[in-house]
Motif scaffolding. Structure first.
Motif, PDB file in Angstrom:
ATOM      1  N   VAL A 112     -13.468  -1.135  -3.885  1.00 35.44           N
ATOM      2  CA  VAL A 112     -14.248  -1.377  -2.673  1.00 35.44           C
ATOM      3  C   VAL A 112     -13.711  -0.494  -1.556  1.00 35.44           C
ATOM      4  CG1 VAL A 112     -15.082  -3.082  -1.008  1.00 35.44           C
ATOM      5  CG2 VAL A 112     -14.637  -3.768  -3.392  1.00 35.44           C
ATOM      6  N   LEU A 113     -14.609   0.334  -1.030  1.00 28.77           N
ATOM      7  CA  LEU A 113     -14.303   1.174   0.124  1.00 28.77           C
ATOM      8  C   LEU A 113     -14.930   0.526   1.349  1.00 28.77           C
ATOM      9  CD1 LEU A 113     -15.342   4.617  -1.401  1.00 28.77           C
ATOM     10  CD2 LEU A 113     -13.074   3.584  -1.408  1.00 28.77           C
ATOM     11  N   ILE A 124     -10.052  -0.732   0.177  1.00 29.83           N
ATOM     12  CA  ILE A 124      -9.506  -2.007   0.636  1.00 29.83           C
ATOM     13  C   ILE A 124      -9.139  -2.959  -0.500  1.00 29.83           C
ATOM     14  CG2 ILE A 124     -10.552  -1.870   2.918  1.00 29.83           C
ATOM     15  CD1 ILE A 124     -12.724  -3.811   1.928  1.00 29.83           C
ATOM     16  N   VAL A 125      -9.760  -2.806  -1.659  1.00 34.13           N
ATOM     17  CA  VAL A 125      -9.426  -3.680  -2.777  1.00 34.13           C
ATOM     18  C   VAL A 125      -9.916  -3.046  -4.073  1.00 34.13           C
ATOM     19  CG1 VAL A 125     -11.513  -5.115  -2.621  1.00 34.13           C
ATOM     20  CG2 VAL A 125      -9.433  -6.104  -3.566  1.00 34.13           C
ATOM     21  N   VAL A 152      -4.678  -4.856  -3.362  1.00 25.36           N
ATOM     22  CA  VAL A 152      -5.274  -5.281  -2.088  1.00 25.36           C
ATOM     23  C   VAL A 152      -4.695  -4.423  -0.978  1.00 25.36           C
ATOM     24  CG1 VAL A 152      -5.592  -7.174  -0.450  1.00 25.36           C
ATOM     25  CG2 VAL A 152      -5.539  -7.648  -2.910  1.00 25.36           C
ATOM     26  N   GLY A 153      -5.593  -3.806  -0.218  1.00 25.67           N
ATOM     27  CA  GLY A 153      -5.192  -3.031   0.951  1.00 25.67           C
ATOM     28  C   GLY A 153      -5.465  -3.838   2.205  1.00 25.67           C
ATOM     29  N   ASP A 154      -5.868  -3.156   3.255  1.00 24.32           N
ATOM     30  CA  ASP A 154      -6.164  -3.806   4.535  1.00 24.32           C
ATOM     31  C   ASP A 154      -7.573  -4.396   4.479  1.00 24.32           C
ATOM     32  OD1 ASP A 154      -6.637  -4.619   7.116  1.00 24.32           O
ATOM     33  OD2 ASP A 154      -6.344  -2.643   8.018  1.00 24.32           O
ATOM     34  N   VAL A 155      -7.664  -5.690   4.269  1.00 22.46           N
ATOM     35  CA  VAL A 155      -8.963  -6.377   4.204  1.00 22.46           C
ATOM     36  C   VAL A 155      -9.266  -7.142   5.496  1.00 22.46           C
ATOM     37  CG1 VAL A 155      -9.019  -6.551   1.681  1.00 22.46           C
ATOM     38  CG2 VAL A 155      -7.920  -8.356   3.022  1.00 22.46           C
ATOM     39  N   SER A 156      -8.537  -6.829   6.564  1.00 21.75           N
ATOM     40  CA  SER A 156      -8.684  -7.572   7.819  1.00 21.75           C
ATOM     41  C   SER A 156     -10.069  -7.429   8.448  1.00 21.75           C
ATOM     42  CB  SER A 156      -7.604  -7.157   8.822  1.00 21.75           C
ATOM     43  OG  SER A 156      -7.737  -5.777   9.149  1.00 21.75           O
ATOM     44  N   ASN A 157     -10.780  -6.346   8.141  1.00 16.96           N
ATOM     45  CA  ASN A 157     -12.141  -6.175   8.664  1.00 16.96           C
ATOM     46  C   ASN A 157     -13.194  -6.520   7.610  1.00 16.96           C
ATOM     47  OD1 ASN A 157     -11.631  -5.104  11.346  1.00 16.96           O
ATOM     48  ND2 ASN A 157     -10.757  -3.353  10.259  1.00 16.96           N
ATOM     49  N   HIS A 158     -12.745  -7.103   6.500  1.00 10.08           N
ATOM     50  CA  HIS A 158     -13.663  -7.420   5.408  1.00 10.08           C
ATOM     51  C   HIS A 158     -13.687  -8.903   5.061  1.00 10.08           C
ATOM     52  CE1 HIS A 158     -16.088  -6.894   1.883  1.00 10.08           C
ATOM     53  NE2 HIS A 158     -15.123  -7.254   1.064  1.00 10.08           N
ATOM     54  N   LEU A 159     -12.545  -9.541   5.126  1.00 10.37           N
ATOM     55  CA  LEU A 159     -12.473 -10.950   4.729  1.00 10.37           C
ATOM     56  C   LEU A 159     -12.100 -11.850   5.895  1.00 10.37           C
ATOM     57  CD1 LEU A 159     -10.640 -10.675   1.304  1.00 10.37           C
ATOM     58  CD2 LEU A 159     -13.087 -10.892   1.719  1.00 10.37           C
ATOM     59  N   LYS A 160     -12.708 -13.030   5.895  1.00 12.59           N
ATOM     60  CA  LYS A 160     -12.344 -14.083   6.854  1.00 12.59           C
ATOM     61  C   LYS A 160     -11.320 -14.952   6.141  1.00 12.59           C
ATOM     62  CE  LYS A 160     -17.173 -14.579   7.857  1.00 12.59           C
ATOM     63  NZ  LYS A 160     -18.273 -15.532   7.859  1.00 12.59           N
TER      64      LYS A 160
END
Length: 165
Positions: A112-113, A124-125, A152-160
């Protein structure tokens, strides 16, 4: 080519189309279309006891854990406002474990980009899916998706929150 070979080739095409439809619908922010792919199926994440079974549960899972952005880049409920997650789900390395006229098991990798406007495009994952399919009346559908999250990368703008917690 025998009829059986032709039928299995067509089955592969339909199953591969389902894999691509999932990614396309999710990237477009169409959670209803994603959910409908699992109307007779379920999604599970390796290591978790929760099973998201049927359209309503799958739609609720994505609304609960995934961030979708409207045209003003505000996080919104994708069932209420037109929005998208600014992602690109890439499916690769499709491997059929089994394939018959009535069922199939397929492994694939996903990456997932995410590319939010004005921000760097990043991975991001990444992980793997083990998908089970059935065919009834010539129509293939998901029965089970087991997701393995490997990186898992930086998912801060993807996951709640953390869906793995």
């Amino acid at each position: 080519m025998s009829d059986q070979t032709t039928d299995l080739f067509l089955a592969r095409l339909q199953i591969e189309r389902l894999i691509c439809s999932y990614a396309e619908a999710l990237d477009a922010g169409d959670v209803t279309r994603v959910a409908n792919l699992f109307s007779r199926g379920q999604i599970r994440i390796n290591g978790m006891d929760v099973v998201h079974k049927g359209s309503d549960a799958v739609r609720d899972m994505f609304v609960r854990f995934t961030m979708f952005y409207d045209k003003n880049m505000q996080a919104v409920d994708p069932t209420v406002a037109r929005s998208k997650p600014w992602t690109k789900h890439l499916s690769s390395n499709l491997r059929f474990e089994s394939l018959s006229a009535a069922s199939a098991v397929l492994w694939s990798d996903f990456t997932v980009l995410q590319g939010l406007p004005g921000k760097e495009l990043k991975t991001i994952v990444a992980g793997r899916y083990c998908d089970n399919f059935c065919c009834e009346a010539g129509e293939w559908f998901f029965t089970d998706r087991l997701e393995y999250i490997d990186l898992v990368g930086d998912v801060s703008n993807h996951l709640k929150g953390n869906p793995l917690a």
